[in-house]
Write a protein that holds these residues in place. Structure first.
Motif, PDB file in Angstrom:
ATOM      1  N   ASP A 107     -26.548 109.638  27.171  1.00 17.96           N
ATOM      2  CA  ASP A 107     -26.782 110.307  28.462  1.00 17.96           C
ATOM      3  C   ASP A 107     -25.762 109.899  29.529  1.00 17.96           C
ATOM      4  N   SER A 146     -31.955 112.374  23.638  1.00 19.51           N
ATOM      5  CA  SER A 146     -30.860 112.117  24.580  1.00 19.51           C
ATOM      6  C   SER A 146     -29.547 112.654  24.029  1.00 19.51           C
ATOM      7  N   LYS A 147     -28.556 112.703  24.942  1.00 19.85           N
ATOM      8  CA  LYS A 147     -27.217 113.170  24.529  1.00 19.85           C
ATOM      9  C   LYS A 147     -26.393 111.964  24.079  1.00 19.85           C
TER      10      LYS A 147
END
Ligand SMILES: Cc1cc2nc3c(=O)[nH]c(=O)nc-3n(C[C@H](O)[C@H](O)[C@H](O)COP(=O)(O)O)c2cc1C
Ligand SMILES: Nc1ncnc2c1ncn2[C@@H]1O[C@H](COP(=O)(O)OP(=O)(O)O)[C@@H](O)[C@H]1O
Length: 218
Positions: A107, A146-147
């Motif tokens: 993130d 999440s990224k």
């Protein structure tokens, strides 16, 4: 044929060609390879691997963290964040399966050292190719959804089939050791601050332009 000094290992399918029930289904055989000198043979073999690596790395990847097989943390003590199939499928086909080192962030947070495996997890006899990242940081909680951004910078070894879980863990610990050393080298350290990791999300290619082509999978 006195100029043939190289030997290539070739896998033969020998099903049905033997009366022996113990005969393996496939058998490795040696076949001569036409090269003039031993030096040429070594150079050709090395160059084909090196040339693939130098055109495919650095590889920038980005995607959501999805559930894996639930074995990383529990069995190994080394949690590995899995990418979805879409990101795995975007890896250049020529990129060898195996263990890579690089940098990663969750993130758009801090950038950590990482090791990443690309393969079928031979130890577990997986049938689906996966990309699994271990970030060298202790997180307070899981970050599914999440990224995860990673840049793969170098290759450590091919995937192996181990006879025990202990051996697999030792191999991964050694990968982490190797990665830590490599990532401290200036040519790798500079990627920690690559624009790719900024929230505005550069593609990573800007920095890589001086190093050859790079590829991104999202
Ligand atoms: C750095 C690293 C190296 C790995 N090397 C191997 C390997 O050589 N052979 C193998 O079967 N699996 C290897 N794995 C994959 C682990 O088996 C995998 O992380 C484990 O199965 C957990 O999977 P899961 O997170 O999907 O549950 C490696 C994983 C990492 C992070
Ligand atoms: N240092 C870390 N590196 C990677 N993943 C981590 C780390 N710390 C916690 N995690 C979390 O652990 C999850 C992986 O755990 P794991 O037991 O391998 O399960 P799974 O099989 O679902 O991938 C990641 O998806 C992430 O949410």
């Amino acid at each position: 044929m006195d100029d043939v000094i190289g030997v290539a290992m070739v896998m033969d399918d020998v099903r049905g060609s033997s009366e022996d029930p113990e005969e393996p289904i496939v058998r490795w055989t040696c076949q001569p390879m036409r090269v003039t000198t031993y030096a040429t043979f070594v150079k050709l073999a090395g160059r084909s691997f090196h040339s693939v690596m130098s055109t495919k790395l650095p590889h920038f990847a980005e995607g959501e963290v999805v559930k894996g097989f639930g074995r990383g943390s529990k069995e190994l003590g080394i949690p590995t964040a899995n990418y979805p199939e879409s990101v795995v499928d975007n890896l250049p086909k020529e990129m060898p399966l195996g263990v890579y080192y690089g940098w990663g962030s969750v993130d758009d947070g801090e950038v950590y050292k990482m090791v990443l495996s690309v393969g079928w997890n031979l130890y577990y006899k997986n049938t689906k190719k996966s990309m699994e990242t271990y970030l060298m940081h202790t997180f307070n909680e899981d970050f599914y959804g999440s990224k995860l951004k990673v840049v793969m910078l170098g290759y450590i070894r091919p995937m192996k089939d181990f006879s025990s879980l202990d051996e697999l863990v030792k191999a991964i610990e050694n990968d982490i050791y190797v990665a830590k050393q490599k990532l401290d080298q200036p040519e790798n350290l500079k990627y920690k601050t690559n624009n790719f990791f900024s929230p505005s999300g550069g593609k990573g290619n800007e920095e890589a332009e001086t190093n050859g082509p790079s590829h991104i999978s999202r």
